[in-house]
Design a protein around this motif. Structure first.
Motif, mmCIF file in Angstrom:
data_model
loop_
_atom_site.group_PDB
_atom_site.id
_atom_site.type_symbol
_atom_site.label_atom_id
_atom_site.label_comp_id
_atom_site.label_asym_id
_atom_site.label_seq_id
_atom_site.Cartn_x
_atom_site.Cartn_y
_atom_site.Cartn_z
ATOM 1 N N ASN A 1 0.853 -1.194 0.000
ATOM 2 C CA ASN A 1 0.000 0.000 0.000
ATOM 3 C C ASN A 1 0.894 1.253 0.000
ATOM 4 O O ASN A 1 1.408 1.663 1.040
ATOM 5 N N THR B 1 0.353 4.401 -0.252
ATOM 6 C CA THR B 1 -0.076 5.515 0.605
ATOM 7 C C THR B 1 0.339 5.259 2.049
ATOM 8 O O THR B 1 0.896 6.119 2.732
ATOM 9 N N GLU B 2 0.066 4.029 2.465
ATOM 10 C CA GLU B 2 0.356 3.690 3.857
ATOM 11 C C GLU B 2 1.868 3.652 4.083
ATOM 12 O O GLU B 2 2.372 4.116 5.115
ATOM 13 N N ARG C 1 3.392 7.062 4.425
ATOM 14 C CA ARG C 1 3.162 7.579 5.783
ATOM 15 C C ARG C 1 4.122 6.936 6.770
ATOM 16 O O ARG C 1 4.634 7.587 7.674
#
Ligand SMILES: *[C@@H]1O[C@H](CO)[C@@H](O)[C@H](O)[C@H]1NC(C)=O
Ligand SMILES: *[C@@H]1O[C@H](CO)[C@@H](O)[C@H](O)[C@H]1NC(C)=O
Length: 450
Positions: free
Chosen positions: A104, A106-107, A110
């Motif tokens: 992922n 996006t994850e 982060r």
């Protein structure tokens, strides 16, 4: 056995020759502490420290997925082969599918940005680093610690350990942690001209620490991180309050002779509990080809690694497998997922896919320039030192051999598990050992004063 004996004989003759050459040679010429590694400077030099964030752009993700989807199928492995011939192509699909469908972005972006990161220009190179400054607590001292990765690792190796070092509250001290990407790795610039080996990298890192306000600090490193840290401790012993490493590689001629002897006659020289660690020749024969390749023609392999994410990934994974446990090559699943998660390993590969594309050159400059010109690695350093020996580390030397370089070796922690990527594999054990080591470094300095 005959072949091994012959090789060891040659090694010992080589060591004797080296000794002769060493003792008949001039001392190392001084390094230029401001040597410029970047393009010609236009305008004024910017020495500010600027915040930095990892960004996985839409274009990068689309291009990566496109390349992964269009990978050609490599030939099938030989009958009955696991990973003895290198990465087993039957296992490619699971990694490819995971990277495209499950990883992922996006994850993970982060995740990468959970710690504050910065860039600053040192000697013409934009150097990227994580910088975690713990909150002040009464009665708890904050000590600066430089953590150094190697190849094919990255700052990602330290994400699990950073909180353990910076957030402990029941200890008398915690660490302010600085984790740079080595030049040419991760998000740090690569030099534009030859010659940036271990000692020159050590100069860059010492200048970085000074810019962050630390004239004196502790260090931890493995792989190239350990080698560069050793050069730093040798060049600037007054700057290093203590050096912890999980991969010391002492090349003092006497240490090399002793190491050769411990391969030949392990039971005479080595403690019974570590006797199985002495002979690493098998590992070099079976998995060490990359050393020569990268030390001689890094730019050729770089073309392939830059073109194909799957090629890059398996090149890196194979090293994580063999250096974590050489027996993993006999396993149908290469053993990696026993020790690491797919996220951890893909995150690390991302550090090379995004920008760290010239990292393999460190072998060429490190081996040729670093070793031949400066020969620092055979010079002893008075810095108090602490060594952690993981069960499957790729080099084994006895404490006696290590003392030729580190006369103030305070202790050697013998671990009964773990391999070369120890920070990522055993973050709790490494953190605990670091706290013990730094406590001993502080006591050492107290004794020196007293
Ligand atoms: C990916 O992670 C983000 C942030 O944690 C989350 O919002 C999103 O639902 C995740 N996507 C998938 C497909 O799981
Ligand atoms: C040194 O290490 C050994 C074995 O790892 C341990 O038993 C000993 O207590 C250590 N000594 C110090 C001073 O920490």
């Amino acid at each position: 056995m005959v072949i091994i004996s012959l090789i060891i004989l040659f090694l010992m003759i080589g060591a004797a020759g080296w000794m002769f050459w060493f003792w008949n040679n001039d001392p190392c010429p001084p390094l230029d502490p401001q040597e410029w590694w970047g393009p010609e400077l236009e305008g004024k030099m910017d020495t500010s420290v600027r915040p930095f964030e990892v960004k996985f752009s839409e274009e990068m993700i689309a291009d990566l997925k496109h390349r992964l989807l269009n990978t050609r199928t490599p030939p099938p492995p030989l009958e009955g082969a696991a990973f003895q011939y290198g990465f087993n192509s039957l296992h490619l699909n699971s990694w490819k599918k995971y990277w495209i469908e499950t990883y992922n972005f996006t994850e993970r972006e982060r995740f990468f940005n959970q710690f504050q990161q910065f860039k600053t220009n040192v000697q013409g190179l934009e150097i990227h680093f994580i910088w975690v400054r713990p909150k002040a607590q009464t009665g708890v001292e904050v000590l600066p610690l430089l953590l150094l990765h190697g190849w094919p690792g990255s700052v990602r190796e330290f994400y699990e350990i950073i909180p353990l070092l910076a957030q402990q509250s029941d200890k008398e001290f915690v660490f302010e942690v600085v984790v740079p990407s080595l030049p040419g790795f991760g998000f740090s610039d690569a030099p534009v001209r030859p010659g940036l080996g271990g000692p020159q990298t050590a100069v860059v890192l010492k200048n970085l620490m000074e810019r962050l306000g630390h004239k004196q600090f502790y260090m931890q490193g493995g792989d190239w991180g350990g080698l560069v840290a050793a050069d730093l401790a040798t060049l600037y012993p007054e700057a290093v309050l203590g050096f912890h490493t999980n991969m010391p590689a002492v090349k003092h001629p006497c240490a090399i002779a002793l190491t050769a002897l411990s391969v030949l006659f392990p039971s005479w020289i080595v403690d019974p509990e570590v006797v199985d660690r002495t002979n690493k020749l098998q590992l070099y024969w079976r998995a060490g080809g990359y050393l020569t390749l990268q030390a001689t023609k890094p730019d050729t392999i770089n073309v392939a690694l830059t073109e194909s994410p799957l090629g890059l990934l398996v090149y890196i994974l194979e090293k994580f497998s063999s250096a974590t446990n050489p027996r993993f090559e006999e396993r149908a699943d290469e053993g990696l997922l026993d020790k690491f998660s797919r996220e951890q390993l893909l995150d690390n590969a991302m550090m090379y896919w995004l920008e760290g594309r010239t990292a393999v050159r460190l072998y060429a400059d490190g081996v040729h320039e670093g070793t031949k010109r400066w020969r620092l690695n055979i010079k002893p350093t008075p810095v108090p030192t602490w060594v952690l020996q993981a069960k499957h580390e790729i080099i084994y030397q006895t404490p006696t051999a290590l003392r030729f370089k580190y006369p103030n070796l305070l202790n050697v922690t013998v671990m009964h598990e773990g391999g070369h990527f120890f920070a990522l594999e055993e973050p709790e054990a490494l953190a605990e050992d670091l706290f013990t080591a730094v406590k001993a470094f502080r006591e050492f300095h107290e004794r020196q004063k007293g």
